[in-house]
Design an enzyme around this catalytic site. Sequence first.
Site, PDB file in Angstrom:
ATOM      1  N   THR A   1       0.812  -1.231   0.000  1.00 48.25           N
ATOM      2  CA  THR A   1       0.000   0.000   0.000  1.00 48.25           C
ATOM      3  C   THR A   1       0.841   1.275   0.000  1.00 48.25           C
ATOM      4  OG1 THR A   1      -0.163  -0.275   2.380  1.00 48.25           O
ATOM      5  CG2 THR A   1      -2.074  -0.871   1.093  1.00 48.25           C
TER       6      THR A   1
ATOM      7  N   GLY B   1       3.900  -2.518   7.931  1.00 48.96           N
ATOM      8  CA  GLY B   1       4.217  -3.150   9.215  1.00 48.96           C
ATOM      9  C   GLY B   1       5.630  -3.688   9.193  1.00 48.96           C
TER      10      GLY B   1
ATOM     11  N   GLU C   1      -5.794  -6.111   4.638  1.00 46.16           N
ATOM     12  CA  GLU C   1      -5.885  -7.333   3.807  1.00 46.16           C
ATOM     13  C   GLU C   1      -7.157  -7.300   2.967  1.00 46.16           C
ATOM     14  OE1 GLU C   1      -3.402  -7.327   5.415  1.00 46.16           O
ATOM     15  OE2 GLU C   1      -2.470  -9.276   5.677  1.00 46.16           O
TER      16      GLU C   1
END
Lengths: 736, 736
Positions: B185, B224, B478
């Site tokens: 992303t 992350g 997700e």
Amino acid sequence: MTRQSSVDQKQSTFNAKNFIAKERQQSRLDIDQLNVFLENGLEEAQLTRDLIEEIVNDPVLKTSTDHYDITKAQEREITARRIARLSLYMEHDVKTKQKDFKDDLVRSLQDKDSKLLTNRDLTTFDRRLSLVANIDPGLSTRIGVHLGLFGNCIKGNGTDEQIHYWLQEKGALLMKGIYGCFAMTELGHGSNVAQLQTIATYDPSSDTFRINTPDLLATKWWIGGAAHSATHTTVYARLIVNKKDYGVKTFVVPLREEKTFNLLPGVMIGDIGAKMGRDGIDNGWIQFKNVVIPRQFMLQRFTKVIPGSPPTVKTQPLLDQISGYSALLSGRVNMVMDSFRFGSKFAIIATRYAVGRQQFGPEGNETQLIDYPLHQYRVLPQLALCYLVAPTAHKLMGTYIQTLMELHQAGADKAKLISVSNKLKDLFIDSASLKATNTWLVAKLIDDLRQTCGGHGYSSYNGFGKGYNDWVVQCTWEGDNNILSLTSAKSIVKKFADISRGKKITVTTDSLQYLTPQFIAKSLSKSLAFKFDKPNDYTEIWAVMIIRLIHHVVDLISKGNKIDSLSKTLVQISKFHAIHSMLLTYQDKLNNDSEGMVKDVYTKQYLWKMYELFSLYFIDQHLGEFLLLKVVTSEQMSQELQPKLLQLLPEIRKECIALTDAFKLPDPMINAPIGYYDGDIYHNYFNEVTNNNKLEPDGAGKPPYYPLLTSMLGREDFQSRLGDSYNTDTLDSLIK
Amino acid sequence: MTRQSSVDQKQSTFNAKNFIAKERQQSRLDIDQLNVFLENGLEEAQLTRDLIEEIVNDPVLKTSTDHYDITKAQEREITARRIARLSLYMEHDVKTKQKDFKDDLVRSLQDKDSKLLTNRDLTTFDRRLSLVANIDPGLSTRIGVHLGLFGNCIKGNGTDEQIHYWLQEKGALLMKGIYGCFAMTELGHGSNVAQLQTIATYDPSSDTFRINTPDLLATKWWIGGAAHSATHTTVYARLIVNKKDYGVKTFVVPLREEKTFNLLPGVMIGDIGAKMGRDGIDNGWIQFKNVVIPRQFMLQRFTKVIPGSPPTVKTQPLLDQISGYSALLSGRVNMVMDSFRFGSKFAIIATRYAVGRQQFGPEGNETQLIDYPLHQYRVLPQLALCYLVAPTAHKLMGTYIQTLMELHQAGADKAKLISVSNKLKDLFIDSASLKATNTWLVAKLIDDLRQTCGGHGYSSYNGFGKGYNDWVVQCTWEGDNNILSLTSAKSIVKKFADISRGKKITVTTDSLQYLTPQFIAKSLSKSLAFKFDKPNDYTEIWAVMIIRLIHHVVDLISKGNKIDSLSKTLVQISKFHAIHSMLLTYQDKLNNDSEGMVKDVYTKQYLWKMYELFSLYFIDQHLGEFLLLKVVTSEQMSQELQPKLLQLLPEIRKECIALTDAFKLPDPMINAPIGYYDGDIYHNYFNEVTNNNKLEPDGAGKPPYYPLLTSMLGREDFQSRLGDSYNTDTLDSLIK
């Protein structure tokens, strides 16, 4: 723009800004008039704007996105500093309200012969507090516990002399001298106030009470202000005189020395610690061991203990009970206002983001989120909710102030007292139903709108996370939403049953005017059908729905069902009552705009569109009930109402930016970069993220604990770590 | 009991404990059999129990209520320490799975000729991670980003040699050598992966790629592991060869030196900072400036860049696309399992509290919350949800592992590839719909159940607050739930449309077996009516509902409506598809219990009751749609189904404690004192609160910042503070 990165910051980054600017250029709405409508009048709107300006510019109160990174300990201290700051504004606001800046108003209020301050004198400060809640809800609550709960408990239950002493002479009402908390709930009892277990035993020999916590369940629990800030508390405790239990009454009990903050003997206090939100509030628990207070510290407006042998107790049961709960009333009324203000904040953020954000569609010219019908359905009805709740919030606040004033003016006049007690009962119905319904709706609003902002809604700096956590306790405190809904609905059902039995009932509020034999008969008629060709239909259909639900409930009860088994329907009655009363108030205000708040025809049309959207959206949301009780038919719904709803959305979408601008919340009040006024979403957001997250001192992206990671990644093989003992050769050598 | 207070701790405090003990005595359920049913078999149940025991006793992993008080910085460090700890368990779990403890399995896996580890080899560790998520969701995610996203991205897009190199030789799969993140992303693009803007330009002269972030919107965002822990990342970037844009492909890009953790040149990383939950994950943003990687670092299973003049690009479009998304598939499948496990935790807490807590009713013998019909309606269907999702979660996991294995085994075999690609497409439908629906339902479960615990649900120490915050991101990441629902529903509608056009469609999953001409015809027949006299009716009614909704959609499209305008209905189709497939799988499992998991007749009856409750509750929740499309009539609903639902509740209530005990989650896994096994709610809660909130060093209840408060309360009068300048006398003296 940002100086934190030199990658190309032109091109598509500015699309968002341009889209929002374009919306503003194309808008034909008069946002000043909208704002006046939302704020309930020109002067009120001006006052709100002034107060907002003062708050967001005050060096202590101003709140930026670094607020999302503070720890509980920091938040508590900041809150205390802000309370001290607001105490100065409070003096200022009372003086402003009384237009008296000469001499010392505060000093004169402390004078034994001075008049009691009324709720009206406090309206400016209350407004300030309500606005502060938009950026720092914990702060408002921590003060609200003192002024609203401790203060109102004394006002509602104390004699005039007690009120004067504690609130003016001691200075509590001006946040001087003492700071109060409100020890009602216990570890084992919350909603069921009548069963609280703390005891206050009268000792005739010393003319005092002993306050005691008899068992663990009676520990006062969740007491805001107890852990750190309160010098005094009002305690809800069972009055025991001559071994007889007179039920729960209220007592003023000192907790700490005013100057040293040392706890008094017999007072055990602990911190309740972390909670889901509002960490600025120091909730605590309290246990009392033989804490002695003079008889005069019991609040004795409606119940008196008269010394003698034996001592006696005199009570005015009706008013005792009503007044006992009035401390919570103020909170409920305020939460309806909070629903408007807090909801608006997130409606602004999500709407601006929806206009600025592009996703899917033609390359280089992707579709704005707001242009997807599903996105409109997710965002715009939430905006309509904020519009619809505003007039009701103002009206409820007005009724509350008026009724409490009447209560105090009634003195001992029986007729007046009965009249005001009827008003209070209806106010309980309305405020309970509106508080429960709107706090639920705004919790859902925040959550739904967060999801419309995708990943960026999940960033703390965009406000939704803390906003949600700070908000949801509103569904539980000052009366749990389910219990409030049940209480409210049961009162409505009782009135209905009385009418059915031919009794005359008293109704003091417009919101209950559906309770007439004529309207009930009409509502239950099978031939009834709404055409939605006049505005009132959008309101009235809800009244019909309520009547049918009540009728359904009454019917089931008459067939032997227990009322508890119908609770789910009762909760719906309360919700629908709230929705109906919001529509009614809004409609009345638009129809009878005597002050001419909204002169512009086009703007007024849009206000009607919001009204229609609100009604249709919630019919759609509660379609099951509407179809089940045949208030609408499947055909009407699918061929008429749902298409109407889907038509309204793109119309409202056209003016969505102006409709949110009309709330006139400046950026520092929004405190969420994806929702700032200029719509420069990505630069604003990038700036806030980089400003709040400085690079690591040991090297960018190198956390202080990195050896934990490097030693894991660089660990030796299992065999080497275990000295090769698991080696086949080794193992074979061990047992041959 | 507690030593923190000496107030009476007997009497009513123990009611809660006694109530829960009594429920257990009276239960006739076989909770072992229930547990085996929930865990999908005897061996599986044993494995789960073993892993839980290991987790809650491990000195590094064990988590108590002090976890609710840690700061973001602490949480990140604790998470890193736990990752290092879990890396050892990982080696252990692979060895256990392969039953090979001699020599060094890990070392041998690094051997160039070793076989690739399969998903099956990792199932034990995956289970461990899934269970760890119940007490520390951020920890599981931070590892999941490395193993599940980085790892699966390489597995899905890399050649066998690339997979072997990065995951085994370098050690990534064993959490050695390198640690990965997943840079998909961007600030400006999330769901729309095809429009990502990061570019990878092939330079034939050096046979390398240059990775660049062309503009601010292309900044990799929410990554992350990027802020602190990743040495490498897989980057989604547009492949540019000879100035031609080949669309988004995947590349392995080193970010930090493996030993020093220093960022590599050209890599700009920043911390994204605070978010709504899972603060243990170090989400970051990344910008690339001319970062050079060898051509061989591009993952080239389906797309290859072949050097030459000019260089060429070879792609297998079908598989390229499917595989491109497979990294997210694992997450979605896991989130359905999370829904079962995380939901169960809160179902246990709320049920035990509801049994132990008393409120209103006769003095000294107040009614237990669980005995109120409304409370049963609020709690028990949530418990049923946890039961219903379990079999589906296990089945979906099995299908996922099986399908991915087939994909890898298919090699270049065209027929096999087509077959597996059909399976993958159906798996996308099911996993998307089940992920979206269940993450939404569990978010609501946590929120609703928190409210059933009143004020105590709001305490951090009872887990709901952090639980909710940690959970809700699952609705967004997700694949955003709305977008997943739309994608899933559109695929279903397309299959339906194909059937209508007489096309033969491929269906590889039971969950889509309602898509036959026969069943469609039956579903659309007006005379269809369900009697609910056989279990299958509770499932089939949902299939009929889905068909009617699809038919409705297809009809509207044929009349010229755009599909986007029907998105709200599409989302419903996806939700109903998920509910239907959960009922179907559960029913099948109960009907075809070949392993004889549930032998006890009474116990089996209760599993059927849960099934009925689940179906009826959600019909009631979606009543509008059922009535609108006439799948049920108003009369049937009010006279048959709603009464049936209300009858089921008290029956299930009778066994509610055993039904929650059957999850076999020990207290350290629940980590919420009002929900511990012994039901000693008040002592447990009081102990945790007092243990986590030590008395202040300056004196109990005296915060470090108390002078802020005492100086406010003791402040002088306004006049004195301003040197009496506002005095009337002074003022008069100024201008005479």
